[in-house]
Design a protein around this motif. Sequence first.
Motif, PDB file in Angstrom:
ATOM      1  N   ILE A 535      96.601 -67.013 -36.129  1.00 16.03           N
ATOM      2  CA  ILE A 535      96.494 -66.518 -34.769  1.00 16.03           C
ATOM      3  C   ILE A 535      95.980 -65.080 -34.837  1.00 16.03           C
ATOM      4  CG2 ILE A 535      97.734 -65.876 -32.679  1.00 16.03           C
ATOM      5  CD1 ILE A 535      97.437 -68.834 -32.972  1.00 16.03           C
ATOM      6  N   LEU A 536      94.906 -64.805 -34.086  1.00 11.71           N
ATOM      7  CA  LEU A 536      94.305 -63.473 -34.080  1.00 11.71           C
ATOM      8  C   LEU A 536      94.585 -62.788 -32.749  1.00 11.71           C
ATOM      9  CD1 LEU A 536      90.762 -64.474 -35.394  1.00 11.71           C
ATOM     10  CD2 LEU A 536      92.664 -63.627 -36.768  1.00 11.71           C
ATOM     11  N   TRP A 537      94.922 -61.524 -32.830  1.00 15.08           N
ATOM     12  CA  TRP A 537      95.009 -60.699 -31.624  1.00 15.08           C
ATOM     13  C   TRP A 537      93.653 -60.027 -31.430  1.00 15.08           C
ATOM     14  CZ3 TRP A 537      98.923 -60.388 -28.138  1.00 15.08           C
ATOM     15  CH2 TRP A 537     100.172 -60.909 -28.518  1.00 15.08           C
ATOM     16  N   VAL A 538      93.089 -60.128 -30.231  1.00 14.57           N
ATOM     17  CA  VAL A 538      91.798 -59.490 -29.946  1.00 14.57           C
ATOM     18  C   VAL A 538      91.869 -58.816 -28.586  1.00 14.57           C
ATOM     19  CG1 VAL A 538      90.477 -61.139 -31.325  1.00 14.57           C
ATOM     20  CG2 VAL A 538      90.784 -61.546 -28.880  1.00 14.57           C
ATOM     21  N   ASN A 539      91.054 -57.768 -28.439  1.00 14.47           N
ATOM     22  CA  ASN A 539      90.791 -57.164 -27.126  1.00 14.47           C
ATOM     23  C   ASN A 539      89.400 -57.606 -26.699  1.00 14.47           C
ATOM     24  OD1 ASN A 539      93.211 -55.916 -26.931  1.00 14.47           O
ATOM     25  ND2 ASN A 539      92.469 -53.830 -27.182  1.00 14.47           N
ATOM     26  N   ILE A 540      89.303 -58.222 -25.529  1.00 13.08           N
ATOM     27  CA  ILE A 540      88.011 -58.702 -25.044  1.00 13.08           C
ATOM     28  C   ILE A 540      87.554 -57.837 -23.873  1.00 13.08           C
ATOM     29  CG2 ILE A 540      89.123 -60.416 -23.552  1.00 13.08           C
ATOM     30  CD1 ILE A 540      86.632 -62.175 -23.944  1.00 13.08           C
ATOM     31  N   THR A 541      86.298 -57.395 -23.948  1.00 12.80           N
ATOM     32  CA  THR A 541      85.641 -56.695 -22.840  1.00 12.80           C
ATOM     33  C   THR A 541      84.450 -57.548 -22.423  1.00 12.80           C
ATOM     34  OG1 THR A 541      86.336 -54.503 -23.579  1.00 12.80           O
ATOM     35  CG2 THR A 541      84.395 -54.624 -22.145  1.00 12.80           C
ATOM     36  N   MET A 542      84.394 -57.876 -21.129  1.00 15.30           N
ATOM     37  CA  MET A 542      83.340 -58.758 -20.635  1.00 15.30           C
ATOM     38  C   MET A 542      82.606 -58.071 -19.490  1.00 15.30           C
ATOM     39  SD  MET A 542      82.314 -60.922 -18.043  1.00 15.30           S
ATOM     40  CE  MET A 542      83.830 -61.198 -17.137  1.00 15.30           C
ATOM     41  N   GLU A 543      81.281 -58.069 -19.561  1.00 15.25           N
ATOM     42  CA  GLU A 543      80.445 -57.474 -18.521  1.00 15.25           C
ATOM     43  C   GLU A 543      79.513 -58.563 -17.981  1.00 15.25           C
ATOM     44  OE1 GLU A 543      79.490 -54.448 -16.017  1.00 15.25           O
ATOM     45  OE2 GLU A 543      80.924 -54.309 -17.663  1.00 15.25           O
ATOM     46  N   PRO A 544      79.560 -58.851 -16.668  1.00 13.45           N
ATOM     47  CA  PRO A 544      78.635 -59.854 -16.106  1.00 13.45           C
ATOM     48  C   PRO A 544      77.192 -59.346 -16.162  1.00 13.45           C
ATOM     49  CG  PRO A 544      80.469 -59.406 -14.617  1.00 13.45           C
ATOM     50  CD  PRO A 544      80.491 -58.353 -15.660  1.00 13.45           C
ATOM     51  N   PHE A 545      76.285 -60.219 -16.540  1.00 12.36           N
ATOM     52  CA  PHE A 545      74.852 -59.888 -16.537  1.00 12.36           C
ATOM     53  C   PHE A 545      74.215 -60.629 -15.382  1.00 12.36           C
ATOM     54  CE2 PHE A 545      70.457 -60.815 -17.856  1.00 12.36           C
ATOM     55  CZ  PHE A 545      69.996 -59.503 -17.975  1.00 12.36           C
ATOM     56  N   LYS A 546      73.575 -59.876 -14.476  1.00 11.93           N
ATOM     57  CA  LYS A 546      73.054 -60.460 -13.244  1.00 11.93           C
ATOM     58  C   LYS A 546      71.538 -60.480 -13.255  1.00 11.93           C
ATOM     59  CE  LYS A 546      77.039 -58.828 -10.590  1.00 11.93           C
ATOM     60  NZ  LYS A 546      77.505 -58.033  -9.432  1.00 11.93           N
ATOM     61  N   GLY A 547      70.979 -61.459 -12.523  1.00 12.98           N
ATOM     62  CA  GLY A 547      69.536 -61.580 -12.391  1.00 12.98           C
ATOM     63  C   GLY A 547      69.014 -60.724 -11.259  1.00 12.98           C
ATOM     64  N   PRO A 548      67.701 -60.813 -10.984  1.00 12.18           N
ATOM     65  CA  PRO A 548      67.095 -59.984  -9.927  1.00 12.18           C
ATOM     66  C   PRO A 548      67.703 -60.210  -8.549  1.00 12.18           C
ATOM     67  CG  PRO A 548      65.405 -60.989 -11.328  1.00 12.18           C
ATOM     68  CD  PRO A 548      66.703 -61.629 -11.716  1.00 12.18           C
ATOM     69  N   GLN A 549      68.132 -61.431  -8.254  1.00 10.33           N
ATOM     70  CA  GLN A 549      68.731 -61.712  -6.947  1.00 10.33           C
ATOM     71  C   GLN A 549      70.222 -61.414  -6.906  1.00 10.33           C
ATOM     72  OE1 GLN A 549      66.505 -64.065  -8.345  1.00 10.33           O
ATOM     73  NE2 GLN A 549      64.886 -63.177  -7.059  1.00 10.33           N
ATOM     74  N   GLY A 550      70.762 -60.850  -7.974  1.00 10.26           N
ATOM     75  CA  GLY A 550      72.174 -60.513  -7.993  1.00 10.26           C
ATOM     76  C   GLY A 550      73.076 -61.650  -8.443  1.00 10.26           C
ATOM     77  N   ARG A 551      72.483 -62.787  -8.823  1.00  8.53           N
ATOM     78  CA  ARG A 551      73.298 -63.914  -9.269  1.00  8.53           C
ATOM     79  C   ARG A 551      73.716 -63.700 -10.730  1.00  8.53           C
ATOM     80  NH1 ARG A 551      72.308 -68.978 -11.589  1.00  8.53           N
ATOM     81  NH2 ARG A 551      70.072 -68.477 -11.713  1.00  8.53           N
ATOM     82  N   VAL A 552      74.993 -63.986 -11.016  1.00  9.17           N
ATOM     83  CA  VAL A 552      75.508 -63.815 -12.377  1.00  9.17           C
ATOM     84  C   VAL A 552      74.902 -64.876 -13.282  1.00  9.17           C
ATOM     85  CG1 VAL A 552      77.562 -63.763 -13.826  1.00  9.17           C
ATOM     86  CG2 VAL A 552      77.650 -62.799 -11.526  1.00  9.17           C
ATOM     87  N   LEU A 553      74.232 -64.427 -14.336  1.00  8.13           N
ATOM     88  CA  LEU A 553      73.587 -65.356 -15.254  1.00  8.13           C
ATOM     89  C   LEU A 553      74.486 -65.691 -16.443  1.00  8.13           C
ATOM     90  CD1 LEU A 553      69.993 -63.830 -15.324  1.00  8.13           C
ATOM     91  CD2 LEU A 553      70.889 -65.640 -13.854  1.00  8.13           C
ATOM     92  N   GLU A 554      75.189 -64.691 -16.956  1.00  5.16           N
ATOM     93  CA  GLU A 554      76.050 -64.911 -18.117  1.00  5.16           C
ATOM     94  C   GLU A 554      77.024 -63.750 -18.234  1.00  5.16           C
ATOM     95  OE1 GLU A 554      73.544 -62.934 -21.764  1.00  5.16           O
ATOM     96  OE2 GLU A 554      73.014 -64.995 -21.204  1.00  5.16           O
ATOM     97  N   GLY A 555      78.000 -63.917 -19.065  1.00  5.26           N
ATOM     98  CA  GLY A 555      78.944 -62.846 -19.366  1.00  5.26           C
ATOM     99  C   GLY A 555      78.767 -62.398 -20.801  1.00  5.26           C
ATOM    100  N   ARG A 556      78.630 -61.104 -21.009  1.00  2.37           N
ATOM    101  CA  ARG A 556      78.434 -60.552 -22.346  1.00  2.37           C
ATOM    102  C   ARG A 556      79.744 -59.948 -22.816  1.00  2.37           C
ATOM    103  NH1 ARG A 556      72.275 -58.045 -21.664  1.00  2.37           N
ATOM    104  NH2 ARG A 556      71.297 -60.094 -21.324  1.00  2.37           N
TER     105      ARG A 556
END
Length: 955
Positions: A535-556
């Motif tokens: 079992i691993l302990w991790v800290n996750i930071t996620m930033e949404p990546f959005k397209g030109p129309q503001g739609r979320v394409l993926e999470g980095r």
Amino acid sequence: MTKPDTVYNSRVLKFYAAYLNAHYPQVNLDAIIDAAGLTKCQLEDPGCWFNQEQVDAFHEKAMALSGNPNIAREVGRYAVSTDASGPLKQHVLGLLNTVSIYLLLAKLYPMLSHGARVKVRKVGANKVEILCVPAAGVNEKPYQCDNRLGIFESLAALFTGKFAQIEHDQCIHRGDPCCRYIVAWEVPSFQKWKWGFKVGTLLVILNAAVGLFLWPPAIWCAVNTASLVVLMGIGFRAAFLERQNLVRTIQKQGNVAEDHIKEIDYRYRGALLVQKIGQATSVLLDVNQLAQVVMAQIQAQLDFDRGIIMLADEDQRRLVFSAGFGFDEEKSELLSRTRFRLDHPDAKGTFVQVFREQRPLLVDDVNTMKNSYSARSRLFAQEMGSQSLICLPIVYENHSLGILAVDNIHTKRPLTQSDVNLLMGIAYQTAVSISSAIAYKKLQDSESRYRSLYENAPTAYFSISTGEAAILKCNAAATELLGRPRGQLIGSCWLEYAASDRGNRTRAQWVQEALQQGRSVYNEELRLHHADGRILWVNITMEPFKGPQGRVLEGRCVLVDTTERKRLEEKLRHAQKMEAMGTLAGGVAHDLSNILSAIVSYPDLLLMDIPKESNMYAPLTKMKMAGTRAAAIVQDLLTLARRGVQMKEAIDVNQVVHEFVTSSEYDSLRANHPGIEVILQLAGELPAIRGSRVHLVKMVMNVAMNAAEAMPRGGRIVIASEFQTLKQGERVKDHPAGDYVVLSVIDNGTGIPEEDLTRIFEPFYTKKVMGRSGTGLGMAIVWATMQDHEGFVQVHSTVGKGTAIRLFFPATNEVQSPKPAVPKIEDLMGHGETVLVVDDEAEHRHIAYEMLTRLNYQVTVVDSERAALDHMAKSPYAVVLLDMVLGNGSDGLTLYRQLLARHPRQKAVIVSGFDESARVKKALALGAGGYIRKPYTLQQLSSAVKSELEKGEIR
């Protein structure tokens, strides 16, 4: 759109320039432009706006050089009549009516200035009221009010030929809230004749009506005929004058329109050329090819004889030839060899000057500037043969990229400011194209570096989809973190790797929901499954990546492995708890030691006087054993306080196990747990360890007791020893590689739940029934003892299957110490030697006195440092029994140092309710012969005193 601090259009200063050229040709206009920090290009550009400071500087310099203090008003009068007014004049003349001009000033004035708001209302046939209110944040000067007066005066002159009369009764520079102007003008002459014709018509009609009744017919006809002739003359004169005025106005408007059409055509050709250059260079990514295309377009579209582009090298140290046209082979070769230094402070050539100052330069005669050139630059100018030239900086976002220069060496066509304006647009478009090419190359390099950094970064990165939570891409660190190959990770749902407990899965799902809602997540703590089951302990930071129309394409996502940090934090928390408990335990142990002194010590004295057949012998023996057991608990507290190891010696771990299985504690364990089978699996010829035999036996007893209590229905306890070498790179927790003696206690009992494993070493933490199955100190004592012995503990447990506790002791090459024999009391009796007892507690002084007296010593007791020094001054003592804590800020170490200063060979035994401390060690280093801890038995006291007396006199 102008900036908030740029409120005056370039036309305002162009009026000044036109006026100075017309009335003060001797004035150096360039000096005025430089004083204001402007360029000719800015002055010529009607889309350029200036701030208050620039306009003030221009006006002050113009007034100083012209010597005319009224220049602002005269420039205003001159403004409407000069070509500098441009489109403003066109709009004004197009109105063909003086009143209309003034009434529309509110719309026309912003073409010149945003410094004030203008309101106009008609107050008479040839009179208007104009109000000027300064805009917020604008601090106009008095000369600007004069300039307005001149403009308002000159507007009427366009139609009447005379300036308007202005009454200026309110002014912001006299403290009024606004400037108020009452403008009146003369009526045009044709208008007067038209009024005369109208009045004459009325008079003729009136005369005809009245004369019909008063005059004879012959006279009436003659008078009316003459009146009509005069009236027709007046009408013809009015029409003639009006027609002349209209012709002049139309001619003026036509001239302005023609000029405006020429300006539009000129600007159109410039814009078209810039567009062509932009289109031609949009697909080129090589800087030199871009320069060649620009030169080809200028050569084809404009009438310049020669042109050149020179660009700065990567280090911004040299200007290097890039492209050109119109040069013969010899001069092309010269250009390709020539480098203009940008890093030399004395370089003053035209190209270098324009590059550094980022200002265009129109040189009418190169010969006038030769004296300011270096010898090398003069030679270059001579070989190129230029007479006049235009040089412009190629600048993008205030960063100089190079220069563009043209000249007319063959046609001799004069170079003009209009040429400069046109080339400025080309230079800018060239700068944009070159910057884009450079940026693209940098982007390619950056992308390559980014991919390398991304792939080889030690931190785990992966991208996830919004819907299925699938891993879209990941780097090598992510595959290493999760222990799975990239092919297995890509496309899989990352939520599958989250630990299955409810809280952890909820946090993981919350991260995914945040992505779907377009929210960021910072340092969310999760637990993930490694491929090997860890079992691993991790800290996750996620930033949404959005397209030109503001739609979320993926999470980095960025994953930081905090497993080791969590372990260290837990270890630190445990150490802090143990330290706090140790401090508490040390104080409690001291107090208990004082209380137990009587219980432990007096039974020894009583048992010396009572025969074994007495009814009191057994109760006293039990009392002594109870006191001894209580003292053992005190010893546990001291061990917990990390003060429990008084001295270390080379010890055989197997002997420690044998001492335990032959002890009364082991007999008690077997009696209380009859279904327990103890199996010894001890390895032979183990190296020794350094430690305290008493503490080690106690530790083995605690571990074995816990194992027994984990098997309420009986079971098996295996006590095993072995030798183990941890090689380099096989570090266990924070302990180094090396040789270890490992003592294992293994049971097949109920096991320890996972949530309890991290707490088993905490003091007083137990799930047993307090008072019946221990104090809760057992495993805490084990942890503290291992810390004192510089070892470490491994615990492996499975619920329902049992627990294995492995104790790692650093091995030593020292020879094992033999177990000392316990002497009899009869052999430890004194021979009348003198003993001075120093203790601040009366009960302890009495116990020491009674014991030492029974041991045949002559005893004196004192309660303070001062009393001890006084007695020693009167007569020496064979031994001093010295308590370490004497109260009133004094202690045994200080007193012992004073005794040694007076009696260098003084023998002493140290006594303390605490365990061996740094000050005790200092006292022993000074020569004190022994140390015993309260509560002490008769055996311990007699051994310590006898051993000190039997030492030689020389120390």
